[in-house]
Enzyme design. Sequence first.
Site, PDB file in Angstrom:
ATOM      1  N   ALA A   8      82.731   9.091  26.313  1.00  0.00           N
ATOM      2  CA  ALA A   8      83.914   8.281  25.953  1.00  0.00           C
ATOM      3  C   ALA A   8      83.630   7.435  24.711  1.00  0.00           C
ATOM      4  CB  ALA A   8      84.314   7.396  27.129  1.00  0.00           C
ATOM      5  N   GLY A   9      82.713   7.932  23.883  1.00  0.00           N
ATOM      6  CA  GLY A   9      82.363   7.205  22.658  1.00  0.00           C
ATOM      7  C   GLY A   9      83.409   7.412  21.576  1.00  0.00           C
ATOM      8  N   VAL A  11      84.090   9.809  19.292  1.00  0.00           N
ATOM      9  CA  VAL A  11      84.828  11.075  19.205  1.00  0.00           C
ATOM     10  C   VAL A  11      85.612  11.331  20.493  1.00  0.00           C
ATOM     11  CG1 VAL A  11      84.642  13.573  18.904  1.00  0.00           C
ATOM     12  CG2 VAL A  11      83.152  12.058  17.602  1.00  0.00           C
ATOM     13  N   GLY A  12      84.974  11.134  21.647  1.00  0.00           N
ATOM     14  CA  GLY A  12      85.628  11.413  22.922  1.00  0.00           C
ATOM     15  C   GLY A  12      86.886  10.581  23.112  1.00  0.00           C
ATOM     16  N   ARG A  82      74.363  11.127  14.514  1.00  0.00           N
ATOM     17  CA  ARG A  82      73.310  10.831  13.523  1.00  0.00           C
ATOM     18  C   ARG A  82      73.567   9.508  12.815  1.00  0.00           C
ATOM     19  NH1 ARG A  82      74.183  14.907   8.306  1.00  0.00           N
ATOM     20  NH2 ARG A  82      76.420  15.297   8.635  1.00  0.00           N
ATOM     21  N   ASN A  95      69.971  15.632  22.514  1.00  0.00           N
ATOM     22  CA  ASN A  95      71.275  16.183  22.921  1.00  0.00           C
ATOM     23  C   ASN A  95      71.181  17.464  23.751  1.00  0.00           C
ATOM     24  OD1 ASN A  95      72.430  13.997  21.783  1.00  0.00           O
ATOM     25  ND2 ASN A  95      73.335  15.047  20.017  1.00  0.00           N
ATOM     26  N   SER A 119      79.118  18.116  20.694  1.00  0.00           N
ATOM     27  CA  SER A 119      77.838  17.444  20.433  1.00  0.00           C
ATOM     28  C   SER A 119      76.996  18.246  19.442  1.00  0.00           C
ATOM     29  CB  SER A 119      77.057  17.278  21.741  1.00  0.00           C
ATOM     30  OG  SER A 119      77.884  16.737  22.744  1.00  0.00           O
ATOM     31  N   ARG A 151      88.547  19.074   6.271  1.00  0.00           N
ATOM     32  CA  ARG A 151      87.937  18.346   5.134  1.00  0.00           C
ATOM     33  C   ARG A 151      88.105  19.136   3.838  1.00  0.00           C
ATOM     34  NH1 ARG A 151      82.762  16.492   8.639  1.00  0.00           N
ATOM     35  NH2 ARG A 151      83.674  14.541   9.391  1.00  0.00           N
ATOM     36  N   HIS A 175      77.779  24.772  11.262  1.00  0.00           N
ATOM     37  CA  HIS A 175      78.304  23.408  11.040  1.00  0.00           C
ATOM     38  C   HIS A 175      77.130  22.512  10.621  1.00  0.00           C
ATOM     39  CE1 HIS A 175      80.742  19.842  11.489  1.00  0.00           C
ATOM     40  NE2 HIS A 175      79.963  19.353  12.433  1.00  0.00           N
TER      41      HIS A 175
HETATM   42  N1  LIG Z   1      81.103  19.128  16.121  1.00  0.00           N
HETATM   43  C1  LIG Z   1      81.636  18.205  15.333  1.00  0.00           C
HETATM   44  O1  LIG Z   1      82.418  18.496  14.425  1.00  0.00           O
HETATM   45  C2  LIG Z   1      81.293  16.761  15.562  1.00  0.00           C
HETATM   46  C3  LIG Z   1      82.033  15.736  14.946  1.00  0.00           C
HETATM   47  C4  LIG Z   1      81.698  14.423  15.195  1.00  0.00           C
HETATM   48  C5  LIG Z   1      80.650  14.115  16.069  1.00  0.00           C
HETATM   49  N2  LIG Z   1      79.957  15.109  16.639  1.00  0.00           N
HETATM   50  C6  LIG Z   1      78.874  14.846  17.594  1.00  0.00           C
HETATM   51  O2  LIG Z   1      79.476  14.390  18.805  1.00  0.00           O
HETATM   52  C7  LIG Z   1      78.547  13.565  19.517  1.00  0.00           C
HETATM   53  C8  LIG Z   1      79.226  12.250  19.897  1.00  0.00           C
HETATM   54  O3  LIG Z   1      79.509  11.483  18.743  1.00  0.00           O
HETATM   55  P1  LIG Z   1      80.152  10.020  18.882  1.00  0.00           P
HETATM   56  O4  LIG Z   1      80.338   9.507  17.523  1.00  0.00           O
HETATM   57  O5  LIG Z   1      81.298  10.066  19.816  1.00  0.00           O
HETATM   58  O6  LIG Z   1      78.936   9.241  19.595  1.00  0.00           O
HETATM   59  P2  LIG Z   1      79.034   7.934  20.501  1.00  0.00           P
HETATM   60  O7  LIG Z   1      77.656   7.382  20.591  1.00  0.00           O
HETATM   61  O8  LIG Z   1      80.126   7.047  20.019  1.00  0.00           O
HETATM   62  O9  LIG Z   1      79.479   8.499  21.934  1.00  0.00           O
HETATM   63  C9  LIG Z   1      78.667   9.308  22.710  1.00  0.00           C
HETATM   64  C10 LIG Z   1      78.906   8.943  24.154  1.00  0.00           C
HETATM   65  O10 LIG Z   1      78.216   9.862  25.000  1.00  0.00           O
HETATM   66  C11 LIG Z   1      77.818   9.123  26.159  1.00  0.00           C
HETATM   67  N3  LIG Z   1      76.773   9.844  26.888  1.00  0.00           N
HETATM   68  C12 LIG Z   1      75.461  10.001  26.573  1.00  0.00           C
HETATM   69  N4  LIG Z   1      74.844  10.729  27.515  1.00  0.00           N
HETATM   70  C13 LIG Z   1      75.768  11.040  28.444  1.00  0.00           C
HETATM   71  C14 LIG Z   1      75.750  11.783  29.655  1.00  0.00           C
HETATM   72  N5  LIG Z   1      74.614  12.353  30.108  1.00  0.00           N
HETATM   73  N6  LIG Z   1      76.878  11.887  30.362  1.00  0.00           N
HETATM   74  C15 LIG Z   1      78.023  11.320  29.932  1.00  0.00           C
HETATM   75  N7  LIG Z   1      78.117  10.607  28.786  1.00  0.00           N
HETATM   76  C16 LIG Z   1      77.001  10.479  28.060  1.00  0.00           C
HETATM   77  C17 LIG Z   1      77.356   7.793  25.593  1.00  0.00           C
HETATM   78  O11 LIG Z   1      77.287   6.791  26.603  1.00  0.00           O
HETATM   79  C18 LIG Z   1      78.404   7.539  24.531  1.00  0.00           C
HETATM   80  O12 LIG Z   1      79.474   6.754  25.031  1.00  0.00           O
HETATM   81  C19 LIG Z   1      77.347  13.418  18.587  1.00  0.00           C
HETATM   82  O13 LIG Z   1      76.344  14.329  18.945  1.00  0.00           O
HETATM   83  C20 LIG Z   1      77.902  13.771  17.216  1.00  0.00           C
HETATM   84  O14 LIG Z   1      76.916  14.231  16.334  1.00  0.00           O
HETATM   85  C21 LIG Z   1      80.246  16.430  16.412  1.00  0.00           C
HETATM   86  O1  LIG Z   2      78.334  14.518  10.473  1.00  0.00           O
HETATM   87  C1  LIG Z   2      78.050  14.437  11.661  1.00  0.00           C
HETATM   88  O2  LIG Z   2      76.882  14.256  12.044  1.00  0.00           O
HETATM   89  C2  LIG Z   2      79.119  14.489  12.705  1.00  0.00           C
HETATM   90  C3  LIG Z   2      80.005  15.685  12.608  1.00  0.00           C
HETATM   91  O3  LIG Z   2      79.292  16.874  12.728  1.00  0.00           O
HETATM   92  C4  LIG Z   2      80.871  15.662  11.375  1.00  0.00           C
HETATM   93  O4  LIG Z   2      80.876  16.651  10.648  1.00  0.00           O
HETATM   94  O5  LIG Z   2      81.571  14.661  11.171  1.00  0.00           O
END
Ligand SMILES: NC(=O)c1ccc[n+]([C@@H]2O[C@H](COP(=O)([O-])OP(=O)(O)OC[C@H]3O[C@@H](n4cnc5c(N)ncnc54)[C@H](O)[C@@H]3O)[C@@H](O)[C@H]2O)c1
Ligand SMILES: O=C(O)C[C@H](O)C(=O)O
Length: 311
Positions: A8-9, A11-12, A82, A95, A119, A151, A175
Amino acid sequence: MKVTIVGAGNVGATCADTISYRGIASEVVLLDIKEGFAEGKALDIMQCATNTGFNTKVVGVTNDYSRTANSNVVVITSGIPRKPGMTREELIGINAGIVKTVTQSVLEYSPEAIIVVVSNPMDTMTYLALKSTGLPKNRIIGMGGALDSSRFRTYLSMALDKPANDISAMVIGGHGDTTMIPLTRLASYNGIPVSQFLSEEALQKVAADTMVGGATLTGLLGTSAWYAPGASVAYLVDSILNDQKKMIACSVFVEGEYGQEDICIGVPCIIGKNGVEEIVDIKLNEDEKALFAKSATAVRSMNDALNAILK
Ligand SMILES: NC(=O)c1ccc[n+]([C@@H]2O[C@H](COP(=O)([O-])OP(=O)(O)OC[C@H]3O[C@@H](n4cnc5c(N)ncnc54)[C@H](O)[C@@H]3O)[C@@H](O)[C@H]2O)c1
Ligand SMILES: O=C(O)C[C@H](O)C(=O)O
């Protein structure tokens, strides 16, 4: 239709907000490991309903997977993002364990769900989710190409000074900062090749900016982006739940397509109620084929690292 979002961070929660606001699902469950965090995000989102006019039920839970039961789609955003200066690949150590455990937990209660992996490193996490669950390949979809393509279209719109929604363009490949492939040759402005309006130099700059799009935002924000990632996930979930059959670049398991096998990598897919319904075969030129092969080699090398980490 019910969607669970694990994590629920940034992105979620943005994804939950967009899905609710756009009425894509009737119920969204946000789950996080941090006590009370998902409950708080869900309540905050629910309190938008009367102002923005949506009726989606949003529920927050702390690690209680029973509340996610019978979800049609499960989105996995749990894990660390990151920091400036890092690559996505550096996140693999932490992760991988999170994604493996979470995927198994959600499937206990939603055995028929389609899983969307967010993730990072996303292509590797998608491969891990597929291999560790044994689910059919149509039900595991990595989200990255939708974001990278949005983008790409944004940078093209800025270079052209024209609306992004008038521009059609796609990014395939991994990606990663060095693995994604913006298809500049095929990008168009209302059907007209963008090369008629932009110099080769300008197009190369758009492609380079697109590839480091995530890193640029991470540098500016101190953590990785969330608005466009959340919206991109919602776009993908919409195509699944409403069987829209949109063509979206997604990281999926390939078995010979684009000359590759046994990896998850970004290719154009038709996304509908069955998840990945088709991989679209674009005729790449020799340069693009070479870039795709190079990208696949890099993606494959990260998969090799998984075995050592998960021992
Ligand atoms: N694929 C994409 O295009 C893309 C884009 C943006 C971010 N991301 C990735 O998405 C992930 C989340 O990014 P974010 O900015 O939301 O991070 P964030 O730190 O804001 O949120 C991550 C959440 O995951 C929770 N968490 C950790 N372990 C857990 C578990 N075992 N069970 C349930 N919840 C758990 C944390 O408590 C936190 O609230 C990162 O790995 C980031 O790199 C991917
Ligand atoms: O850049 C990142 O690490 C998060 C995600 O994959 C993005 O492209 O925004």
